[in-house]
Design a protein around this motif. Structure first.
Motif, PDB file in Angstrom:
ATOM      1  N   CYS A  95       3.044  -0.779  -7.030  1.00 46.60           N
ATOM      2  CA  CYS A  95       2.399   0.337  -6.212  1.00 46.60           C
ATOM      3  C   CYS A  95       3.287   1.423  -6.673  1.00 46.60           C
ATOM      4  CB  CYS A  95       2.632  -0.057  -4.646  1.00 46.60           C
ATOM      5  SG  CYS A  95       1.673   0.750  -3.678  1.00 46.60           S
ATOM      6  N   VAL A 113      -2.155  -2.841  -3.632  1.00 50.24           N
ATOM      7  CA  VAL A 113      -1.945  -4.011  -4.619  1.00 50.24           C
ATOM      8  C   VAL A 113      -1.967  -5.253  -4.130  1.00 50.24           C
ATOM      9  CG1 VAL A 113      -0.541  -4.838  -6.606  1.00 50.24           C
ATOM     10  CG2 VAL A 113      -0.988  -2.012  -6.181  1.00 50.24           C
ATOM     11  N   ILE A 132      -3.022   3.841  -2.798  1.00 50.96           N
ATOM     12  CA  ILE A 132      -2.875   2.545  -3.780  1.00 50.96           C
ATOM     13  C   ILE A 132      -2.796   1.448  -2.903  1.00 50.96           C
ATOM     14  CG2 ILE A 132      -1.553   1.791  -5.487  1.00 50.96           C
ATOM     15  CD1 ILE A 132      -0.677   4.730  -5.781  1.00 50.96           C
ATOM     16  N   CYS A 178      -5.967  -4.291  -7.920  1.00 51.47           N
ATOM     17  CA  CYS A 178      -5.403  -3.128  -7.663  1.00 51.47           C
ATOM     18  C   CYS A 178      -6.511  -1.978  -7.194  1.00 51.47           C
ATOM     19  CB  CYS A 178      -4.828  -2.431  -8.769  1.00 51.47           C
ATOM     20  SG  CYS A 178      -3.355  -3.426  -9.380  1.00 51.47           S
ATOM     21  N   THR A 192       0.776  -1.211  -0.056  1.00 52.08           N
ATOM     22  CA  THR A 192      -0.149  -0.149  -0.047  1.00 52.08           C
ATOM     23  C   THR A 192       0.799   1.015   0.077  1.00 52.08           C
ATOM     24  OG1 THR A 192      -0.041  -0.048   2.390  1.00 52.08           O
ATOM     25  CG2 THR A 192      -1.675  -1.081   1.267  1.00 52.08           C
TER      26      THR A 192
END
Length: 174
Positions: free
Chosen positions: A141, A129, A127, A109, A48
């Motif tokens: 990421c 992933v 974000i 994602c 993240t």
């Protein structure tokens, strides 16, 4: 334009793609929900990135940030970034020690970006992933973040303590 006026082009948007989800929102980002959205039994890793509003910039005290977007285009750009990075990681040699048994190294994602006013300490971008292996998740990421900052049609203003709001200028989100 007043900082409380929302341009008609800077609206909430969501786009689901096979690799995950992209969201532009005026709501506070729920990092736990975003991370949960990429969980998968095949994931050995979830990487993240949480970008937050910091309280200073170049010696000035930051009181808040404000984001605007051309949402219709920005959400499509975000989705194309997620798709492109997912495909590039799947074909990548970042982790040659990993024996690939499927077409995709990334499982899911999630890419969320705030719009409107974001106070100090709150997340502007999240974000998340998931991947079977950590290296792909970390690389993806970071690639997603760098491409978002370079390509997505989002602008920000920083407001500083002791300076008139009228002096805050819109800048590309770099």
């Amino acid at each position: 334009m007043s900082s409380t006026t929302i341009p008609s082009t800077s609206v909430d948007a969501r786009l689901d793609v096979p690799q995950g989800v992209c969201v532009l929102t005026h709501s506070k980002l729920n990092t736990e929900e975003i991370i949960d959205s990429v969980k998968d039994d095949g994931a050995g890793a979830i990487a993240t990135f949480i970008g937050t509003t910091r309280n200073s910039f170049k010696g000035k005290v930051v009181t808040r940030l404000e984001y605007q977007a051309y949402s219709k285009l920005a959400i499509k750009t975000m989705a194309s970034i997620v798709e492109r990075v997912s495909q590039s990681i799947s074909r990548s040699e970042h982790t040659p020690e990993v024996q690939r048994t499927d077409n995709s190294s990334l499982l899911r994602c999630s890419l969320y970006h705030r719009l409107g006013i974001v106070p100090v300490g709150e997340a502007s971008i999240v974000i998340a992933v998931s991947s079977p292996h950590r290296k792909e998740a970390f690389v993806a990421c970071e690639q997603i973040l760098e491409e978002v900052k370079q390509k997505v049609q989002v602008w920000k203003r920083e407001f500083y303590e002791g300076e008139p709001e009228s002096t805050a200028e819109w800048k590309e989100n770099r």
